[in-house]
Design an enzyme around this catalytic site. Sequence first.
Site, PDB file in Angstrom:
ATOM      1  N   THR A  18       0.602  -1.260  -0.613  1.00  0.00           N
ATOM      2  CA  THR A  18      -0.155  -0.053   0.068  1.00  0.00           C
ATOM      3  C   THR A  18       0.830   0.940  -0.047  1.00  0.00           C
ATOM      4  OG1 THR A  18      -1.425  -1.628   1.514  1.00  0.00           O
ATOM      5  CG2 THR A  18      -1.742   1.316   1.330  1.00  0.00           C
ATOM      6  N   LYS A 207       2.113   3.852  18.203  1.00  0.00           N
ATOM      7  CA  LYS A 207       1.876   5.594  18.380  1.00  0.00           C
ATOM      8  C   LYS A 207       2.335   6.716  19.479  1.00  0.00           C
ATOM      9  CE  LYS A 207       0.337   4.950  13.658  1.00  0.00           C
ATOM     10  NZ  LYS A 207      -1.179   5.208  12.666  1.00  0.00           N
TER      11      LYS A 207
END
Length: 435
Positions: A18, A207
Amino acid sequence: MSTADGKAVRVALLGCGTVGSEVARLLTEQADELAARAGAPVELAGIAVRRPDKHPELPQHLLTADAAALVESDVDVIVELVGGIEPVRTWLLTALRKGKSVVTANKALLSEYSAELSEAADSAGADLFFEAAVAGAIPLLRPLRESLAGDRITKVMGIVNGTTNFILSAMDSTGAGYAETLDEASRLGYAEADPTADVDGYDAASKAAILASLAFHSRVTASDVHREGISGVTSSDIAAAKALGRTVKLLAICERVTADDGTESVSARVHPVMIPRSHPLAGVGGAFNAVFVEADAAGELMFYGQGAGGAPTASAVLGDLVAVARNRVLGGRGPRESAHANLPVRPMGQTPTRYHVSLDVADRPGVLAQVAQVFADHGVSIAAVRQRDRLSTASLVIVTHLAPDAALEATVREIGKMDVVREVVSVMRVEGEDA
Ligand SMILES: NC(=O)C1=CN([C@@H]2O[C@H](COP(=O)(O)OP(=O)(O)OC[C@H]3O[C@@H](n4cnc5c(N)ncnc54)[C@H](O)[C@@H]3O)[C@@H](O)[C@H]2O)C=CC1
Ligand SMILES: N[C@@H](CC=O)C(=O)O
Ligand code: NA
């Protein structure tokens, strides 16, 4: 290896799915522009994929299934877009130790092994850049590392997972089902190879670890981050939020917490929260991400944009690649990681939070007082109560003031066992309102 003589910067692309396919496309389509910006041609020297025979669209002479050999070949920069821990960790350590710079979007790896990878980069004088790893296209890590290096950051809070935001937005607006929305997020290229990383909060926790480490100049790993995903968010939660003018979002919250004796620690957590519909994060829909940063001198800053998907993520990768190429051309390297503050991580139970609790209780005199007493017994102060009667049952909504999370959890556990409580309809933490 030096390109200070104007030679091309040779790039090995590991992974062409992707994100990688968009990086390859932009590198080819914008070759002249990138060369002008970097100060030397940025040349795609090889592409490693798991199955080269599945990629007729790519230049065949560049393709290989042997990523390790490509890393060892005559390349200056590794762009890693494979994902996961091994064998990627080994490839990147090998590259860095040989002085090759690395650009990666791999938050799973960075959130556990950034100390080891940065040390390897420092020792060899190579760059290790990863803007794409958090909040996709949004320039966020560079502002934290560079623009705010002179300020004191107190809080970083936001939506950092596009897949779960896509799902929660659909559940809130159209009442769409969980499974069908997750399939759509995967089809659009937002979800991780294993989407449980998204829905169970692992991706957002990685994250949060990266954000907390940079913001507070400390080492926070994904396993330090308190993590709850969205699989427990029910239509009752969404309805309870709506009834009170709130919405449900999965937030990453990283805070500098100062104890009464002045000692500082870092709280890093990922969990669903209710926020007022008037809050700027409430309007962030689909796979978009948005992150608030609070700093002593700067005040409040907000970063917003596309946090997932091939092209947006490739934009951040290309930005890092141009920065690395420039450094190669000039013969230096970019800013290093700094973990000098070395703040400890605060356990979730000691982190101050606020709860929203929605209950169905017996509609009898004294019930509200009994429920309120349980909050008081745990030292939890109530900010607001709302009651609505329905035949023999009353619906009770309680919002607390800030209290240690462990005290709130214990309160809810005890309330769930009370005879007068027919059902605990919804329990969720609250953010974005005055405490
Ligand atoms: N898709 C997104 O929106 C975002 C992804 N990322 C990160 O970017 C990285 C890549 O993600 P996607 O492009 O979505 O993944 P993907 O699954 O679409 O692509 C992975 C690529 O790696 C290749 N690959 C896998 N194992 C390999 C091996 N042993 N040797 C050589 N090649 C191998 C595959 O052939 C494929 O080309 C991950 O770390 C992900 O967390 C970061 C931000 C956003
Ligand atoms: N799976 C991730 C991709 C970007 O990091 C997400 O949904 O945000
Ligand atoms: Na980013």
